[in-house]
Design a protein around this motif. Structure first.
Motif, mmCIF file in Angstrom:
data_model
loop_
_atom_site.group_PDB
_atom_site.id
_atom_site.type_symbol
_atom_site.label_atom_id
_atom_site.label_comp_id
_atom_site.label_asym_id
_atom_site.label_seq_id
_atom_site.Cartn_x
_atom_site.Cartn_y
_atom_site.Cartn_z
ATOM 1 N N SER A 210 -56.216 47.660 17.568
ATOM 2 C CA SER A 210 -56.268 49.117 17.341
ATOM 3 C C SER A 210 -57.636 49.710 17.642
ATOM 4 C CB SER A 210 -55.873 49.497 15.915
ATOM 5 O OG SER A 210 -55.489 48.405 15.169
ATOM 6 N N GLY A 211 -58.695 48.932 17.401
ATOM 7 C CA GLY A 211 -60.038 49.434 17.673
ATOM 8 C C GLY A 211 -60.237 49.865 19.108
ATOM 9 N N ALA A 212 -59.376 49.387 20.003
ATOM 10 C CA ALA A 212 -59.532 49.705 21.430
ATOM 11 C C ALA A 212 -59.100 51.129 21.755
ATOM 12 C CB ALA A 212 -58.729 48.716 22.273
ATOM 13 N N TYR A 213 -58.212 51.700 20.936
ATOM 14 C CA TYR A 213 -57.653 53.000 21.331
ATOM 15 C C TYR A 213 -57.671 54.079 20.244
ATOM 16 C CZ TYR A 213 -53.755 50.141 19.631
ATOM 17 O OH TYR A 213 -52.993 49.277 18.909
ATOM 18 N N VAL A 214 -58.323 53.800 19.098
ATOM 19 C CA VAL A 214 -58.438 54.872 18.096
ATOM 20 C C VAL A 214 -59.457 55.911 18.603
ATOM 21 C CG1 VAL A 214 -57.712 53.605 16.063
ATOM 22 C CG2 VAL A 214 -60.099 53.466 16.805
ATOM 23 N N ALA A 215 -59.213 57.168 18.224
ATOM 24 C CA ALA A 215 -60.038 58.258 18.777
ATOM 25 C C ALA A 215 -61.508 58.125 18.385
ATOM 26 C CB ALA A 215 -59.479 59.602 18.315
ATOM 27 N N ASN A 216 -61.776 57.562 17.195
ATOM 28 C CA ASN A 216 -63.184 57.416 16.797
ATOM 29 C C ASN A 216 -63.655 55.966 16.900
ATOM 30 O OD1 ASN A 216 -61.716 56.375 14.729
ATOM 31 N ND2 ASN A 216 -62.964 57.271 13.086
ATOM 32 N N GLY A 217 -63.044 55.222 17.828
ATOM 33 C CA GLY A 217 -63.490 53.850 18.077
ATOM 34 C C GLY A 217 -64.931 53.840 18.560
ATOM 35 N N PRO B 112 -45.779 44.543 26.928
ATOM 36 C CA PRO B 112 -46.190 45.291 25.734
ATOM 37 C C PRO B 112 -47.693 45.580 25.710
ATOM 38 C CG PRO B 112 -44.733 43.487 25.143
ATOM 39 C CD PRO B 112 -45.062 43.298 26.588
ATOM 40 N N THR B 113 -48.471 44.740 26.377
ATOM 41 C CA THR B 113 -49.919 44.961 26.423
ATOM 42 C C THR B 113 -50.267 46.192 27.264
ATOM 43 O OG1 THR B 113 -50.316 42.587 26.165
ATOM 44 C CG2 THR B 113 -52.136 43.889 27.052
ATOM 45 N N LEU B 114 -49.453 46.456 28.295
ATOM 46 C CA LEU B 114 -49.763 47.566 29.215
ATOM 47 C C LEU B 114 -49.886 48.896 28.481
ATOM 48 C CD1 LEU B 114 -47.461 46.711 32.278
ATOM 49 C CD2 LEU B 114 -49.846 46.070 31.864
ATOM 50 N N LYS B 115 -48.986 49.133 27.538
ATOM 51 C CA LYS B 115 -48.993 50.414 26.812
ATOM 52 C C LYS B 115 -50.304 50.595 26.053
ATOM 53 C CE LYS B 115 -44.014 50.643 25.978
ATOM 54 N NZ LYS B 115 -43.757 49.240 26.394
ATOM 55 N N LEU B 116 -50.770 49.499 25.456
ATOM 56 C CA LEU B 116 -52.005 49.590 24.670
ATOM 57 C C LEU B 116 -53.218 49.799 25.580
ATOM 58 C CD1 LEU B 116 -51.362 46.849 21.970
ATOM 59 C CD2 LEU B 116 -50.679 49.251 22.004
ATOM 60 N N LEU B 117 -53.209 49.144 26.727
ATOM 61 C CA LEU B 117 -54.309 49.331 27.673
ATOM 62 C C LEU B 117 -54.345 50.776 28.158
ATOM 63 C CD1 LEU B 117 -53.809 46.037 29.704
ATOM 64 C CD2 LEU B 117 -55.804 46.578 28.277
ATOM 65 N N ALA C 28 -49.925 51.431 35.042
ATOM 66 C CA ALA C 28 -49.692 51.961 33.690
ATOM 67 C C ALA C 28 -50.824 52.917 33.290
ATOM 68 C CB ALA C 28 -49.594 50.805 32.691
ATOM 69 N N ILE C 29 -52.036 52.545 33.611
ATOM 70 C CA ILE C 29 -53.192 53.388 33.256
ATOM 71 C C ILE C 29 -53.191 54.672 34.088
ATOM 72 C CG2 ILE C 29 -55.722 53.525 33.389
ATOM 73 C CD1 ILE C 29 -55.759 50.526 32.566
ATOM 74 N N ARG C 30 -52.907 54.515 35.390
ATOM 75 C CA ARG C 30 -52.882 55.705 36.275
ATOM 76 C C ARG C 30 -51.851 56.714 35.778
ATOM 77 N NH1 ARG C 30 -56.698 57.594 38.524
ATOM 78 N NH2 ARG C 30 -55.992 59.278 37.214
ATOM 79 N N GLU C 31 -50.653 56.215 35.444
ATOM 80 C CA GLU C 31 -49.589 57.127 35.004
ATOM 81 C C GLU C 31 -49.965 57.848 33.715
ATOM 82 O OE1 GLU C 31 -45.782 54.932 37.154
ATOM 83 O OE2 GLU C 31 -45.993 54.784 34.961
ATOM 84 N N GLU C 32 -50.572 57.098 32.799
ATOM 85 C CA GLU C 32 -50.944 57.701 31.518
ATOM 86 C C GLU C 32 -52.064 58.740 31.709
ATOM 87 O OE1 GLU C 32 -49.413 57.733 28.910
ATOM 88 O OE2 GLU C 32 -50.729 58.010 27.176
ATOM 89 N N LEU C 33 -53.046 58.399 32.539
ATOM 90 C CA LEU C 33 -54.135 59.361 32.793
ATOM 91 C C LEU C 33 -53.573 60.630 33.437
ATOM 92 C CD1 LEU C 33 -57.009 57.042 34.161
ATOM 93 C CD2 LEU C 33 -56.898 58.152 31.909
#
Ligand code: PBG
Length: 335
Positions: free
Chosen positions: A96-103, A152-157, A184-189
């Motif tokens: 979770s530390g990888a994607y929380v807004a105040n990480g 499942p890792t892709l979504k978190l990345l 996955a990252i390109r689509e999300e961005l």
């Protein structure tokens, strides 16, 4: 026709062009300049914190305020970009530390954008610093042993990359080596409106012993197993080209080869084959080995460092990621 018709020009004497510094300069094929350097930095939470990394003399885990200070000095020296790695306070199974807004990386990006706005801020996107087991993806234990769950890792990345962009990162750099993560990252961005945020992918990343000191620095040594199910076999070059091709198809803007010095053949082939902006990452042990030998008085640190980076340029690298970036920028100014 061969470019080198041996015997055809008996009067050709290469040394003619080495007679003076001016001539040598005029016929020089490769240039090393500070504008090509990227400095990796390690950030952890706190204030006024500078924790030395034993195996990497001169490199520290820094709190965001100290990081901003260090980055300002690097920028002042002529280094145009930094690459951020985070060490979270707590690690868990879902990173979770990888994607929380105040990480910690998200905080650091905001500090840098406020304190050193001209500096290009690149963020490393991976889960290994944030998972309790130290692997780059979600792990499921099975009877036959632990497995990394790619999809499942892709979504978190993608969430991590998006949270970096939201904090103000100029570019994201996925280093996990899960299949399909660039897309996955390109689509999300894109979905979130970050259409102009580029991706520098660690496209050919080998399962390398040269990452040893980094794992101390980032506290990301795997608790069990190794990374060979997702990082590449050092024996393979054709596979490296396939990995790079995939990342380009998925939307990578810059492709990276890592490590650098032991993989210059890969750098050259990637540059020649694709003609894409290519980065070479001179990884932690490349730095530590030079530091250790220099401390013993066995090598000339400056000369060896500059020659190694020049070799990466000669092999075709446009961008050089190195822990020695600030020293290199200063040496180049003196020259
Ligand atoms: C995270 C990551 C690693 C490095 C960069 N990103 C470590 C690893 O894959 O084990 C290594 C960098 C270095 O050694 O300087 N996945």
């Amino acid at each position: 026709m061969s470019l080198h018709p041996v015997g055809q020009f008996p009067a050709y004497r290469p040394r003619r062009l080495r007679q003076s510094p001016v001539l040598r300069r005029l016929v020089r094929e490769t240039e090393l300049s500070a504008g090509q350097l990227v400095l990796p930095l390690f950030v952890r939470s706190g204030r006024r914190l500078r924790r030395p990394i034993a195996a990497m003399p001169g490199v520290f885990q820094l709190s965001p305020d100290e990081l901003a200070h260090e980055a300002a000095q690097a920028h002042e020296a002529g280094v145009p970009a930094v690459l951020l790695f985070g060490i979270p306070d707590r690690k868990d199974a879902r990173a979770s530390g990888a994607y929380v807004a105040n990480g910690v990386v998200q905080q650091a990006v905001r500090w840098l954008k406020r304190e050193v706005p001209q500096l290009l801020v690149i963020t490393d996107v991976c889960l290994c610093e944030y998972t309790e087991h130290g692997h780059c993806g979600i792990v499921r234990s099975e009877k036959s042993g632990a497995r990394i769950l790619n999809d499942p890792t892709l979504k978190l990345l993608a969430r991590a990359a998006a949270s970096h962009a939201e904090a103000g990162a100029d570019m994201v750099a996925p280093s996990d080596m899960m299949d399909g993560r660039v897309r996955a990252i390109r689509e999300e961005l894109d979905r979130l409106g970050f259409l102009e945020t580029p991706i520098m992918s660690y496209a050919a990343k080998f399962a390398s012993a040269f990452y040893g000191p980094f794992r101390e620095a980032a506290e990301s040594t795997p608790k069990f197993g190794d990374r060979r199910s997702y990082q590449m076999d050092p024996a393979n070059a054709a596979e490296a080209l396939r990995e790079v091709a995939l990342d380009i198809q998925e939307g990578a803007d810059i492709v990276m080869v890592k490590p650098a010095l032991a993989y210059l053949d890969i750098v050259r082939r990637v540059k020649t084959e694709f003609g894409y902006p290519t980065a070479a990452y001179a990884v932690s042990a490349e730095y530590s080995m030079v530091k250790a030998a220099a401390a013993k008085g066995w090598i000339d640190e400056r000369a060896v460092t500059l020659e190694s980076l020049l070799a990466m340029r000669r092999a075709g690298a446009d961008i050089l990621i190195t822990y020695a970036a600030v020293a290199v920028a200063r040496w180049l100014k003196e020259q």
